[in-house]
Design a protein around this motif. Sequence first.
Motif, PDB file in Angstrom:
ATOM      1  N   PHE A  43       1.517  -1.206   0.073  1.00  0.00           N
ATOM      2  CA  PHE A  43      -0.027  -0.036  -0.335  1.00  0.00           C
ATOM      3  C   PHE A  43       0.464   1.269   0.233  1.00  0.00           C
ATOM      4  O   PHE A  43       0.609   2.154  -0.752  1.00  0.00           O
ATOM      5  CB  PHE A  43      -0.843   0.305   0.999  1.00  0.00           C
ATOM      6  CG  PHE A  43      -1.754   1.375   1.602  1.00  0.00           C
ATOM      7  CD1 PHE A  43      -2.405   1.499   0.241  1.00  0.00           C
ATOM      8  CD2 PHE A  43      -1.964   1.775   3.009  1.00  0.00           C
ATOM      9  CE1 PHE A  43      -3.874   2.444   0.232  1.00  0.00           C
ATOM     10  CE2 PHE A  43      -2.763   3.004   2.632  1.00  0.00           C
ATOM     11  CZ  PHE A  43      -3.598   3.646   1.723  1.00  0.00           C
ATOM     12  N   ILE A  47       1.510   4.041  -2.742  1.00  0.00           N
ATOM     13  CA  ILE A  47       1.607   5.460  -2.543  1.00  0.00           C
ATOM     14  C   ILE A  47       2.421   6.531  -3.388  1.00  0.00           C
ATOM     15  O   ILE A  47       2.487   7.386  -4.372  1.00  0.00           O
ATOM     16  CB  ILE A  47       0.799   5.904  -1.331  1.00  0.00           C
ATOM     17  CG1 ILE A  47      -0.224   5.249  -0.898  1.00  0.00           C
ATOM     18  CG2 ILE A  47       1.203   7.639  -0.552  1.00  0.00           C
ATOM     19  CD1 ILE A  47      -0.660   6.033   0.542  1.00  0.00           C
ATOM     20  N   PHE A 140      -4.462  14.267  10.842  1.00  0.00           N
ATOM     21  CA  PHE A 140      -3.179  12.588  10.427  1.00  0.00           C
ATOM     22  C   PHE A 140      -2.000  13.735  10.081  1.00  0.00           C
ATOM     23  O   PHE A 140      -1.089  13.553  10.719  1.00  0.00           O
ATOM     24  CB  PHE A 140      -3.754  12.631   9.279  1.00  0.00           C
ATOM     25  CG  PHE A 140      -4.329  11.404   9.607  1.00  0.00           C
ATOM     26  CD1 PHE A 140      -4.429   9.814  10.538  1.00  0.00           C
ATOM     27  CD2 PHE A 140      -6.071  11.117   9.301  1.00  0.00           C
ATOM     28  CE1 PHE A 140      -5.157   9.776  10.466  1.00  0.00           C
ATOM     29  CE2 PHE A 140      -6.856  10.565   9.771  1.00  0.00           C
ATOM     30  CZ  PHE A 140      -6.385   9.630  10.765  1.00  0.00           C
ATOM     31  N   PHE A 169       9.797  12.040   3.098  1.00  0.00           N
ATOM     32  CA  PHE A 169       8.368  11.692   2.242  1.00  0.00           C
ATOM     33  C   PHE A 169       7.963  10.041   3.271  1.00  0.00           C
ATOM     34  O   PHE A 169       7.120   9.749   3.754  1.00  0.00           O
ATOM     35  CB  PHE A 169       8.557  11.432   0.993  1.00  0.00           C
ATOM     36  CG  PHE A 169       8.833  12.991   0.884  1.00  0.00           C
ATOM     37  CD1 PHE A 169       7.451  13.656   1.340  1.00  0.00           C
ATOM     38  CD2 PHE A 169       9.284  13.448   0.239  1.00  0.00           C
ATOM     39  CE1 PHE A 169       7.328  14.998   0.543  1.00  0.00           C
ATOM     40  CE2 PHE A 169       9.025  14.835  -0.384  1.00  0.00           C
ATOM     41  CZ  PHE A 169       8.615  15.588  -0.118  1.00  0.00           C
ATOM     42  N   PHE A 172       7.578  10.540   6.836  1.00  0.00           N
ATOM     43  CA  PHE A 172       6.235  10.706   7.381  1.00  0.00           C
ATOM     44  C   PHE A 172       4.926   9.614   6.794  1.00  0.00           C
ATOM     45  O   PHE A 172       4.153   9.531   7.782  1.00  0.00           O
ATOM     46  CB  PHE A 172       5.689  12.181   5.723  1.00  0.00           C
ATOM     47  CG  PHE A 172       4.572  12.724   5.542  1.00  0.00           C
ATOM     48  CD1 PHE A 172       4.201  13.367   7.157  1.00  0.00           C
ATOM     49  CD2 PHE A 172       4.243  12.460   4.493  1.00  0.00           C
ATOM     50  CE1 PHE A 172       3.150  13.976   6.731  1.00  0.00           C
ATOM     51  CE2 PHE A 172       2.854  12.515   4.013  1.00  0.00           C
ATOM     52  CZ  PHE A 172       2.100  13.816   5.369  1.00  0.00           C
ATOM     53  N   LEU A 173       5.357   9.688   5.718  1.00  0.00           N
ATOM     54  CA  LEU A 173       4.455   8.622   5.312  1.00  0.00           C
ATOM     55  C   LEU A 173       4.196   6.986   5.751  1.00  0.00           C
ATOM     56  O   LEU A 173       3.142   6.548   6.600  1.00  0.00           O
ATOM     57  CB  LEU A 173       4.261   7.263   3.731  1.00  0.00           C
ATOM     58  CG  LEU A 173       3.710   6.288   3.627  1.00  0.00           C
ATOM     59  CD1 LEU A 173       2.023   8.119   3.196  1.00  0.00           C
ATOM     60  CD2 LEU A 173       3.720   6.083   2.320  1.00  0.00           C
ATOM     61  N   CYS A 176       2.225   8.268   9.229  1.00  0.00           N
ATOM     62  CA  CYS A 176       0.385   8.218   9.124  1.00  0.00           C
ATOM     63  C   CYS A 176       0.034   6.652   8.744  1.00  0.00           C
ATOM     64  O   CYS A 176      -0.673   6.457   9.064  1.00  0.00           O
ATOM     65  CB  CYS A 176       0.546   8.654   7.831  1.00  0.00           C
ATOM     66  SG  CYS A 176       0.947  10.891   7.635  1.00  0.00           S
ATOM     67  N   LEU A 181      -2.889   5.738  11.226  1.00  0.00           N
ATOM     68  CA  LEU A 181      -4.300   5.694  11.051  1.00  0.00           C
ATOM     69  C   LEU A 181      -4.866   4.581  12.339  1.00  0.00           C
ATOM     70  O   LEU A 181      -5.542   4.515  12.342  1.00  0.00           O
ATOM     71  CB  LEU A 181      -3.522   4.704   9.237  1.00  0.00           C
ATOM     72  CG  LEU A 181      -4.777   4.947   8.515  1.00  0.00           C
ATOM     73  CD1 LEU A 181      -5.806   5.746   8.854  1.00  0.00           C
ATOM     74  CD2 LEU A 181      -4.690   4.422   7.177  1.00  0.00           C
TER      75      LEU A 181
ATOM     76  N   LEU B  11       1.276  13.598  -3.368  1.00  0.00           N
ATOM     77  CA  LEU B  11       1.211  13.037  -2.014  1.00  0.00           C
ATOM     78  C   LEU B  11       0.348  13.337  -1.523  1.00  0.00           C
ATOM     79  O   LEU B  11      -1.243  12.834  -1.055  1.00  0.00           O
ATOM     80  CB  LEU B  11       2.712  12.960  -1.172  1.00  0.00           C
ATOM     81  CG  LEU B  11       2.369  12.268   0.202  1.00  0.00           C
ATOM     82  CD1 LEU B  11       1.768  10.608   0.036  1.00  0.00           C
ATOM     83  CD2 LEU B  11       3.700  12.862   0.758  1.00  0.00           C
ATOM     84  N   VAL B  14      -2.917  12.366  -2.629  1.00  0.00           N
ATOM     85  CA  VAL B  14      -3.114  11.061  -2.005  1.00  0.00           C
ATOM     86  C   VAL B  14      -3.876  10.504  -0.779  1.00  0.00           C
ATOM     87  O   VAL B  14      -5.207   9.636  -0.472  1.00  0.00           O
ATOM     88  CB  VAL B  14      -2.132   9.697  -2.112  1.00  0.00           C
ATOM     89  CG1 VAL B  14      -2.120   8.677  -2.240  1.00  0.00           C
ATOM     90  CG2 VAL B  14      -1.818  10.014  -3.859  1.00  0.00           C
ATOM     91  N   PHE B  19      -7.389  10.448   4.058  1.00  0.00           N
ATOM     92  CA  PHE B  19      -8.164  10.754   5.317  1.00  0.00           C
ATOM     93  C   PHE B  19      -8.896  11.166   5.437  1.00  0.00           C
ATOM     94  O   PHE B  19     -10.008  11.812   6.495  1.00  0.00           O
ATOM     95  CB  PHE B  19      -6.653  11.653   5.692  1.00  0.00           C
ATOM     96  CG  PHE B  19      -5.212  10.538   6.531  1.00  0.00           C
ATOM     97  CD1 PHE B  19      -5.524   9.831   6.910  1.00  0.00           C
ATOM     98  CD2 PHE B  19      -4.538  11.921   5.715  1.00  0.00           C
ATOM     99  CE1 PHE B  19      -4.476   8.195   6.976  1.00  0.00           C
ATOM    100  CE2 PHE B  19      -3.043  11.150   5.809  1.00  0.00           C
ATOM    101  CZ  PHE B  19      -3.118   9.337   6.633  1.00  0.00           C
ATOM    102  N   TYR B  23     -10.677   7.653   5.033  1.00  0.00           N
ATOM    103  CA  TYR B  23     -10.986   6.674   6.044  1.00  0.00           C
ATOM    104  C   TYR B  23     -12.250   7.189   7.368  1.00  0.00           C
ATOM    105  O   TYR B  23     -12.829   6.307   8.061  1.00  0.00           O
ATOM    106  CB  TYR B  23      -9.844   7.450   6.957  1.00  0.00           C
ATOM    107  CG  TYR B  23      -9.925   7.570   8.587  1.00  0.00           C
ATOM    108  CD1 TYR B  23      -9.793   6.731   9.517  1.00  0.00           C
ATOM    109  CD2 TYR B  23     -10.216   8.894   9.438  1.00  0.00           C
ATOM    110  CE1 TYR B  23      -9.584   6.957  10.920  1.00  0.00           C
ATOM    111  CE2 TYR B  23     -10.117   9.385  10.641  1.00  0.00           C
ATOM    112  CZ  TYR B  23      -9.977   8.393  11.282  1.00  0.00           C
ATOM    113  OH  TYR B  23     -10.297   8.734  12.691  1.00  0.00           O
TER     114      TYR B  23
END
Lengths: 571, 187
Positions: A43, A47, A140, A169, A172-173, A176, A181, B11, B14, B19, B23
Amino acid sequence: MSTEILGILLVFVITIILAIPLGKYIAKVFSGERTITDFMKPFERFIFKLSGINPDREMNWKQHMVALLTINMVWFIYAFVMFLIQGSLFLNPDGNPSMTPDLAFNTAISFLVNCNLQDYSGETGVTYFTQLFVITFLMFVSAATGIAAMAVILRAMKEKVTDKLGNFFNYFLLSCTRILLPLSLITALLLAFNGTPSSYAAKASIKDFHGNNITVSRGPAAGMIAIKHIGTNGGGWFGANSAHPLENPNYFTNMLELVAQFIIPAALIFALGFYLKKKKLAYVIFGIMTLGFLLLVLPTIYYELKGSPTIEKLGIAQTTGAMEGKEVRFGPANSGYWSILTTVISTGSVNSMHDSSMPVSGAMQMLAMMTNAFYGGCGAGFLNYYIFILIAVFISGLMVGRTPELLGRKVEAKEIKIAAIIALLHPFIILAGTALSTYILIHNPNANWAVKPSTWLNNPGFHGFSEMLYQYTSCAANNGSGFEGLADNNIWWNISTGFVLILGRYIPIIGPIAIAGILAQKKYIPEAGGTLRTDTITFGLVTFGVITIIAALAFFPALVLGPLAEYFSIY
Amino acid sequence: MKNYLLPSLRLTLVLIVLFGGIYPFSIFLFGKLSKGHGDGITISKNNQVIGFENLGQNFTEDKYFCSRPSAVNYNASGSGGSNKATSNPDYLKEVSARIDTFMKHNPHIRKEDIPSDLVTASGSGLDPDISIEGALVQIPRIAKIRKIPFNKLKDLVDAHSEKSFLGCFGPSKINVLKLNLALDSLK
């Protein structure tokens, strides 16, 4: 009364028990070890592919900064525009209007910087679209920004690392998808099953018990309320925030929200220990932070349980304690605990109205944000504490006549200058803002503005001064709670706090990353007998001393004029 | 530019979908399974919705247990507290007036038996609860008006009291709307 104290103890213990394994997990995530959430990998790759990012490209500290600031700027423009046009967009069943430019400016910045100061009320000021696609989104990503910044610093503090500090990045991701999440999903589901609304239905129109027509605000709130705490954001779906019976329906959800806002800040400290393989350092830092927290929270709980001296004079019973601005289902002790937790950590959600707290509690809430280093928000808390560690290393080095070193790297003039600027910037923006507002209020009370300065304050005297002091403190600490009596939705407050918000967020992120980046490039000197150890209780207490002195010296006069003067006028 | 701005834009897009859209929508789907189906838990009387379980309503008549004062007058399209400081003289006058009113309507009690939650505004303005003491102190008045024996009302209050969470965490309380519904059906 004892059930109230037991409830607080339970929450604290649960948080610590959960935070240690979570810290271990976070350390593994950032060092690229195998974790139970590796099923997210495809996943994440998807992204990155959509975004055209190569997560393996190493960045130095300056490149990290460029990446962080660029993406933050994109978010700001997006949020500002959306707030300006929200009234004519979809997902607006209640027909709420667009924001004025100054309010949109303030709100966009406020959520961008993880502060969540709200000069509007959720029921009327935003739409379901902006609540979800702007505010929830920013909750988020702003939290992930803080965690990513901390990841950069952790990497830089590691042995044998030079200028290759990983990919922004990627950090950062991962913040998340691997941290925020999953935790938010769990929290949101628990909230939804305890009565927090989660559907897209518009306001309910019903006839009440007496047959009068009433309308009830609701909406897809559960998901937003979850990340509001998990990401230490704090902005409420409803105006009354977590005091609202739909936002925080019962004692269980109250405990859940308390754990949710505390767990990542606590876990990040333990993550530092696991990541750097210096567990003792993490425990010392956590211990010192807990000491600071207890010194703030105990007086607050005491005075809230004791009740108000002025109400007592009216001759009624305060069996539970001070009840103005508080909810019966939480009680004063828990509300006191929450009020300090939310200010120590940069959440800023409230389950009671801080404006109606007892004077000592108000002072403690402000002091929590003024020190701004005990636990702290997602990532940001450690960044602030890191600055104080540097200053403490420097001072202790001078005292014992050794070259100051932090984890094997020499600390020199350049780093200390940056640290000193950051440590002093915080009091400067708070006190300058308060002084300026006070001046305007006193000398131009009837200035021909949309809202006359003479009507800013909801309470007279010392407490009125506290309302202004609290507002700037909350902004500089990126907290977001308020003495909500202050009439803050007007150009002066929207704009002036907007600038304090920006300064209070980005400089305390840029500074520590710069320092850590510069230190990482220096030669690594292995620890020897003569090294000043940073993982001892003695050094922890020195750091505590530095924090106390800076906070006390800078803020004591202002606190005397506000809450302390109020205290002596009624006790 | 190529390394930072474009990736940032993409980014961002996306993550807005993830979110802001996916979500909350998945929470919405799960929420359908909850009590109240995510719309809020309602209370009905004769199959007619008359309120939400968690949201307080204004009760001022002598024949009902009265709820706490509210800064927003229990209007649930908004929410909020009074934000009054305990040092504010105007605020103290207001509380003092509330105490006098309460004494006038409940002449058989002592002033020091009034718990403070009955004369102070809640944080949300929508507090559904009062303290147990707050319910007990109103029993003599209601017993007299409704001509119901004191003990029967006391049993009613006991039956509707919600004890601490799991018996030992947090305060006990009583939901005013539910209590008054039960009071009306008491014969």
